[in-house]
Motif scaffolding. Structure first.
Motif, PDB file in Angstrom:
ATOM      1  N   MET A 134      23.337  43.250  23.261  1.00 56.45           N
ATOM      2  CA  MET A 134      23.379  43.527  21.828  1.00 56.45           C
ATOM      3  C   MET A 134      22.934  42.315  21.012  1.00 56.45           C
ATOM      4  O   MET A 134      23.125  41.166  21.432  1.00 56.45           O
ATOM      5  CB  MET A 134      24.797  43.943  21.430  1.00 56.45           C
ATOM      6  CG  MET A 134      25.286  45.198  22.148  1.00 56.45           C
ATOM      7  SD  MET A 134      27.004  45.626  21.742  1.00 56.45           S
ATOM      8  CE  MET A 134      27.889  44.254  22.509  1.00 56.45           C
ATOM      9  N   ILE A 135      22.330  42.598  19.862  1.00 55.13           N
ATOM     10  CA  ILE A 135      21.872  41.531  18.967  1.00 55.13           C
ATOM     11  C   ILE A 135      22.725  41.518  17.699  1.00 55.13           C
ATOM     12  O   ILE A 135      23.471  40.583  17.445  1.00 55.13           O
ATOM     13  CB  ILE A 135      20.379  41.703  18.625  1.00 55.13           C
ATOM     14  CG1 ILE A 135      19.533  41.787  19.902  1.00 55.13           C
ATOM     15  CG2 ILE A 135      19.899  40.528  17.751  1.00 55.13           C
ATOM     16  CD1 ILE A 135      18.076  42.159  19.673  1.00 55.13           C
ATOM     17  N   LEU A 136      22.621  42.559  16.874  1.00 51.97           N
ATOM     18  CA  LEU A 136      23.381  42.636  15.627  1.00 51.97           C
ATOM     19  C   LEU A 136      24.094  43.982  15.515  1.00 51.97           C
ATOM     20  O   LEU A 136      23.641  44.978  16.082  1.00 51.97           O
ATOM     21  CB  LEU A 136      22.460  42.458  14.416  1.00 51.97           C
ATOM     22  CG  LEU A 136      21.748  41.116  14.252  1.00 51.97           C
ATOM     23  CD1 LEU A 136      20.837  41.161  13.020  1.00 51.97           C
ATOM     24  CD2 LEU A 136      22.742  39.962  14.132  1.00 51.97           C
ATOM     25  N   LYS A 137      25.187  44.008  14.751  1.00 53.22           N
ATOM     26  CA  LYS A 137      25.913  45.245  14.457  1.00 53.22           C
ATOM     27  C   LYS A 137      26.236  45.303  12.971  1.00 53.22           C
ATOM     28  O   LYS A 137      26.470  44.281  12.331  1.00 53.22           O
ATOM     29  CB  LYS A 137      27.233  45.316  15.234  1.00 53.22           C
ATOM     30  CG  LYS A 137      27.108  45.492  16.730  1.00 53.22           C
ATOM     31  CD  LYS A 137      28.499  45.639  17.334  1.00 53.22           C
ATOM     32  CE  LYS A 137      28.445  45.819  18.842  1.00 53.22           C
ATOM     33  NZ  LYS A 137      29.801  46.014  19.414  1.00 53.22           N
ATOM     34  N   ARG A 138      26.262  46.525  12.442  1.00 55.33           N
ATOM     35  CA  ARG A 138      26.753  46.762  11.090  1.00 55.33           C
ATOM     36  C   ARG A 138      27.637  48.006  11.131  1.00 55.33           C
ATOM     37  O   ARG A 138      27.223  49.046  11.649  1.00 55.33           O
ATOM     38  CB  ARG A 138      25.607  46.992  10.101  1.00 55.33           C
ATOM     39  CG  ARG A 138      24.810  45.765   9.771  1.00 55.33           C
ATOM     40  CD  ARG A 138      25.604  44.762   8.934  1.00 55.33           C
ATOM     41  NE  ARG A 138      24.789  43.600   8.605  1.00 55.33           N
ATOM     42  CZ  ARG A 138      24.605  42.553   9.404  1.00 55.33           C
ATOM     43  NH1 ARG A 138      25.205  42.518  10.589  1.00 55.33           N
ATOM     44  NH2 ARG A 138      23.843  41.546   9.036  1.00 55.33           N
TER      45      ARG A 138
END
Length: 284
Positions: free
Chosen positions: A147-151
C-alpha cells in the motif's frame, strides 16, 4: 509524468480526469472491449473510452493480456508508470515489470479489507461505518500489493452503495495524483498488507437479492442499501416480487419474522430480531 491509464467503468473516469487536469502526459488508455447493452443489444463504449476519445487520447481495447502483444505495445509506449483503476483484469508479470515507477492501482476500500471486484458494495452490505480508497503497487495477486496512501470516508447509516461509489470516485482521483507526485519525488511510502486482516469482496449477482426476514432489521436494511443501484434487494408481497429501493429500521414488534402490517400508510415487515423494517420505496 508519462503514464498509461487502464480502467473501464465510470468509477475510473474520475481518476483519468484527475491525471489530465493535473497535467500528466496520458500516452495511452486501455479499457475493456465494447459490450452490447439494452434490448437492442447495440455495442456501447465503456465510460473510460468515451472520456478518452473526447479528450483525444489513444485508446486500446485488447481481448487478451497474456499473449505478449500488449506487453510489446507498452514497451514501445514507454510509460514511467501504469495507473490501473477498475480495469477488470489482472495484469500479467510481463506487464507489471515494464514501467520503472511501477504499476499503481486505485482500489475502493481501506485495504486489506474488501479485496476483489465489489469492495464498495460489500462495505455497505456488511454495515461498515467507514470506507475509503487505497493506492498500491500492483502485484501478481488480487489486490495484494504493498500500500502507498489511504483516505477514509465515513459511511452514513442511510448511504447506498451508489452514493458511496460516487463519494469514493473523486477521492480516488485526488489520491492517485498525490501518489504520482510522491513517486516522482522518490518519497512514496510502502506498507505491506496484513494478510490476517484481509477480506474478500466478490462480484455481485442476483442470487443476493432475496431478503430473508430471519435476518435482523439492520441486516435487511444493509442488504437494501448495498444492492442499490444494482441488482436491488427483493421481497414478496401477496405473491408479487417487488424490488426494494428504500428501507429503514423501525420499532419493535411482537409479530413473527416476515409478517406484514401497516402503521397508518407505512408498510412494515417484522425482521428476525423482533424489530420492524419500514419499507419506504418499492418497484414492480
Amino acid at each position: 509524468m508519462r503514464v498509461v491509464f487502464m480502467g473501464t467503468p465510470a468509477f475510473a473516469v474520475a481518476s483519468l480526469d484527475a491525471l489530465v487536469q493535473a497535467g500528466h502526459e496520458v500516452a495511452a488508455v486501455y479499457c475493456q472491449p465494447d459490450k452490447p447493452v439494452g434490448r437492442g443489444m447495440k455495442l456501447a463504449y465503456p465510460p473510460v473510452k468515451e472520456y478518452a476519445l473526447l479528450h483525444g487520447l489513444p485508446v486500446y481495447q485488447p481481448v487478451k493480456l497474456r499473449d505478449g502483444v500488449v506487453a510489446e505495445q507498452l514497451k514501445t509506449i514507454a510509460p514511467q508508470s501504469i495507473c490501473v483503476v477498475a480495469y477488470g483484469r489482472i495484469l500479467p508479470p510481463d506487464i507489471l515489470t515494464i514501467p520503472p515507477l511501477g504499476c499503481i492501482n486505485v482500489h475502493g476500500s481501506l485495504l486489506p479489507k474488501f479485496r476483489g471486484a465489489a469492495p464498495i458494495q460489500w462495505a455497505v452490505l456488511n454495515g461498515e461505518v467507514e470506507s475509503g480508497v487505497t493506492t498500491m503497487y500492483m502485484a501478481e495477486g488480487l489486490d495484494t500489493g504493498d500500500m502507498i496512501l489511504k483516505r477514509s470516508v465515513a459511511v452514513a447509516p442511510d448511504m447506498t452503495a451508489g452514493q458511496l461509489h460516487d463519494a469514493l470516485m473523486g477521492v480516488g482521483g485526488a489520491l492517485l495524483v498525490e501518489t504520482l507526485a510522491l513517486l516522482e519525488q522518490g518519497t512514496a511510502p510502502r506498507e505491506v498488507q496484513d494478510e490476517q486482516q484481509a477480506t474478500y469482496a466478490p462480484m455481485l449477482d442476483k442470487s443476493l437479492c432475496a431478503i430473508d426476514w430471519q435476518w435482523t432489521a439492520e441486516q435487511v436494511v444493509n442488504r437494501v442499501r448495498g444492492l442499490d443501484p444494482w441488482p436491488l434487494a427483493t421481497m414478496v408481497l401477496k405473491d408479487t416480487v417487488l424490488k426494494v429501493t428504500g428501507a429503514r429500521v423501525g420499532g419493535n414488534s411482537s409479530g413473527t419474522p416476515g409478517s406484514v402490517h401497516f402503521e397508518g400508510s407505512t408498510l412494515q415487515v417484522v425482521a428476525g430480531d423482533g424489530r420492524c423494517v419500514v419499507i419506504e420505496r418499492v418497484q414492480a
